[in-house]
Design a protein around this motif. Sequence first.
Motif, short mmCIF file in Angstrom:
data_model
loop_
_atom_site.label_atom_id
_atom_site.label_comp_id
_atom_site.label_asym_id
_atom_site.label_seq_id
_atom_site.Cartn_x
_atom_site.Cartn_y
_atom_site.Cartn_z
N VAL A 5 0.40 -11.28 66.14
CA VAL A 5 -0.02 -9.90 66.35
C VAL A 5 0.87 -9.03 65.46
CG1 VAL A 5 -0.19 -8.00 68.00
CG2 VAL A 5 -0.82 -10.32 68.69
N LEU A 6 0.26 -8.47 64.41
CA LEU A 6 1.04 -7.64 63.49
C LEU A 6 1.15 -6.21 64.03
CD1 LEU A 6 -0.50 -8.83 60.11
CD2 LEU A 6 1.50 -9.69 61.30
N GLY A 7 0.08 -5.76 64.66
CA GLY A 7 0.09 -4.43 65.26
C GLY A 7 -0.82 -4.45 66.48
N SER A 8 -0.49 -3.65 67.49
CA SER A 8 -1.25 -3.69 68.74
C SER A 8 -1.73 -2.32 69.19
CB SER A 8 -0.38 -4.32 69.82
OG SER A 8 0.94 -3.80 69.76
N GLY A 9 -1.42 -1.27 68.40
CA GLY A 9 -1.83 0.08 68.78
C GLY A 9 -3.20 0.44 68.23
N ALA A 10 -3.78 1.51 68.78
CA ALA A 10 -5.04 2.03 68.25
C ALA A 10 -4.74 2.93 67.05
CB ALA A 10 -5.78 2.78 69.35
N GLY A 11 -5.76 3.61 66.55
CA GLY A 11 -5.59 4.48 65.39
C GLY A 11 -4.49 5.51 65.62
N GLY A 12 -3.59 5.64 64.67
CA GLY A 12 -2.46 6.57 64.82
C GLY A 12 -1.20 5.87 65.28
N GLY A 13 -1.35 4.73 66.00
CA GLY A 13 -0.19 3.99 66.48
C GLY A 13 0.58 4.76 67.55
N VAL A 14 1.72 4.21 67.94
CA VAL A 14 2.62 4.85 68.90
C VAL A 14 4.04 4.76 68.33
CG1 VAL A 14 3.25 5.00 71.34
CG2 VAL A 14 1.15 3.80 70.70
N LEU A 58 -6.12 -12.56 57.56
CA LEU A 58 -5.76 -11.28 58.17
C LEU A 58 -7.02 -10.69 58.79
CD1 LEU A 58 -3.43 -9.15 58.37
CD2 LEU A 58 -4.42 -8.09 56.34
N VAL A 59 -6.93 -10.26 60.04
CA VAL A 59 -8.09 -9.62 60.67
C VAL A 59 -7.78 -8.13 60.80
CG1 VAL A 59 -9.66 -9.60 62.63
CG2 VAL A 59 -8.64 -11.75 61.88
N ASN A 60 -8.46 -7.37 60.03
CA ASN A 60 -8.29 -5.92 59.85
C ASN A 60 -6.99 -5.62 59.09
OD1 ASN A 60 -10.73 -5.46 61.02
ND2 ASN A 60 -9.91 -4.96 63.04
N ALA A 61 -7.10 -4.62 58.23
CA ALA A 61 -5.97 -4.24 57.37
C ALA A 61 -5.54 -2.84 57.78
CB ALA A 61 -6.40 -4.28 55.91
N SER A 62 -4.47 -2.78 58.58
CA SER A 62 -4.04 -1.51 59.16
C SER A 62 -3.28 -0.67 58.12
CB SER A 62 -3.15 -1.83 60.37
OG SER A 62 -1.93 -1.16 60.30
N PRO A 63 -3.25 0.65 58.32
CA PRO A 63 -2.46 1.51 57.44
C PRO A 63 -0.97 1.12 57.46
CG PRO A 63 -3.89 2.82 58.86
CD PRO A 63 -3.98 1.41 59.35
N ASP A 64 -0.55 0.35 58.48
CA ASP A 64 0.85 -0.09 58.59
C ASP A 64 1.07 -1.45 57.93
OD1 ASP A 64 1.55 2.18 60.24
OD2 ASP A 64 0.46 1.20 61.85
N LEU A 65 0.11 -1.91 57.14
CA LEU A 65 0.16 -3.26 56.57
C LEU A 65 1.49 -3.59 55.86
CD1 LEU A 65 -2.65 -5.15 54.79
CD2 LEU A 65 -0.56 -4.78 53.51
N CYS A 66 2.00 -2.66 55.05
CA CYS A 66 3.20 -2.99 54.27
C CYS A 66 4.38 -3.33 55.19
CB CYS A 66 3.56 -1.85 53.32
SG CYS A 66 2.31 -1.60 52.06
N GLY A 95 -15.56 -0.65 59.68
CA GLY A 95 -15.06 0.03 58.49
C GLY A 95 -14.21 1.24 58.84
N GLN A 96 -13.61 1.26 60.03
CA GLN A 96 -12.82 2.41 60.47
C GLN A 96 -11.51 2.53 59.68
OE1 GLN A 96 -13.58 4.64 62.96
NE2 GLN A 96 -15.38 3.67 63.87
N ILE A 97 -11.00 3.74 59.60
CA ILE A 97 -9.78 4.03 58.84
C ILE A 97 -8.63 3.11 59.27
CG2 ILE A 97 -7.94 5.76 58.58
CD1 ILE A 97 -10.10 7.91 58.49
N THR A 101 -7.71 0.85 55.83
CA THR A 101 -6.88 1.57 54.86
C THR A 101 -5.82 0.66 54.23
OG1 THR A 101 -7.21 3.50 56.23
CG2 THR A 101 -5.60 3.72 54.51
N GLY A 102 -5.36 -0.32 55.00
CA GLY A 102 -4.35 -1.26 54.48
C GLY A 102 -4.84 -2.06 53.29
N LEU A 103 -6.15 -2.15 53.11
CA LEU A 103 -6.68 -2.89 51.95
C LEU A 103 -6.16 -2.29 50.65
CD1 LEU A 103 -10.44 -3.27 53.04
CD2 LEU A 103 -8.72 -5.09 52.93
N LEU A 104 -5.97 -0.97 50.66
CA LEU A 104 -5.50 -0.30 49.43
C LEU A 104 -4.15 -0.84 48.98
CD1 LEU A 104 -6.49 3.39 50.27
CD2 LEU A 104 -7.52 1.94 48.52
N PHE A 105 -3.34 -1.31 49.97
CA PHE A 105 -1.99 -1.77 49.64
C PHE A 105 -1.97 -3.24 49.23
CE2 PHE A 105 -1.74 1.55 52.98
CZ PHE A 105 -1.45 2.58 52.10
N LEU A 106 -3.16 -3.83 49.12
CA LEU A 106 -3.24 -5.20 48.61
C LEU A 106 -3.60 -5.20 47.13
CD1 LEU A 106 -5.10 -6.82 51.65
CD2 LEU A 106 -2.66 -6.98 51.07
#
Length: 304
Positions: A5-14, A58-66, A95-97, A101-106
């Motif tokens: 589990v790389l991240g467990s939060g919804a959009g925006g994170g905590v 990888l399942v979903n590419a989060s904005p926190d990917l890096c 296709g949600q943000i 969005t993490g795809l951009l960092f690949l």
Amino acid sequence: MRLLVLGSGAGGGVPQWNCRCPNCTRAREERDLPPSRKSFRHTQASIAIAERGERWLLVNASPDLCSQFADRAELAPPEGSLRGSPLAAVALTDGQIDHTTGLLFLREGGELTLVCTDPVWKSLGSTFPIVSILGHFLPVRRLAYPAELASLIVEALPLPAAPAPYDPPSNESGHVVALRITGKKSGRRVVYAPGLPGVSREFADFVAGCDALFVDGTFWSEEELAPMNPERQRSILRSHLPVSGPGGTLAWLSGLPIREKFYIHINNTNPILDPGSSPAKQVREAGVQIAYDGMLLRLYPSPS
Ligand SMILES: [Zn+2]
């Protein structure tokens, strides 16, 4: 099979950058604690699965990917090579943000394999043109579901959820899917559904017999949506069935004969983020776990 589990939060994170709710405040107070003690912090949801060796889906590419990749030794470039990655492909549930969005960092990679549905592929080439942008940096190869890669079989179940807010209204199926990932060698099976609009007969059949199930834990109740305008509320509830209540996911999960059950994609407003809260206790007592960043799940081959 291993699942991270790389991240467990919804959009925006905590903590969410502009929120001072109790969960976000507690998460901010954890700033200087070692990672193992940051119980309120949740980056945006993403998991990685490897059936064998070091090839990860990888399942979903989060904005926190890096930061998620930097924090996991398993996802570092292979030893002995200056450049490279154990990343085999990225599979998308929508296709949600917060999932793309993490795809951009690949973009620094040599090639990207993306597994997604037709409507999501269309959206990422037009209304939210991440793939068009990436195409200037590296070749993007697209696979449809079901896909077979890295000793995994990846199947999708379309869910009747709303398309992303920037996509035109559409009745086309596949804007949002649940994924079922089966290890070809271990025989183990995981279902990942971070956006679940309801528990249909089809979904119940899709998860039957899986070894681990990750379900939408965005909201505890509809009350968390009160600060939003009614149109936004309706759109969100079309995509995320709350945890609590007689028709909620917890009532369904509690009776489900699956060994490993988790909530993931948990919004900053959700009281289950506080381990001492009554909602968190109800979740635990129902035999459901709350996923956290850095969690590693090992699923050993089924005895033959
Ligand atoms: Zn908050």
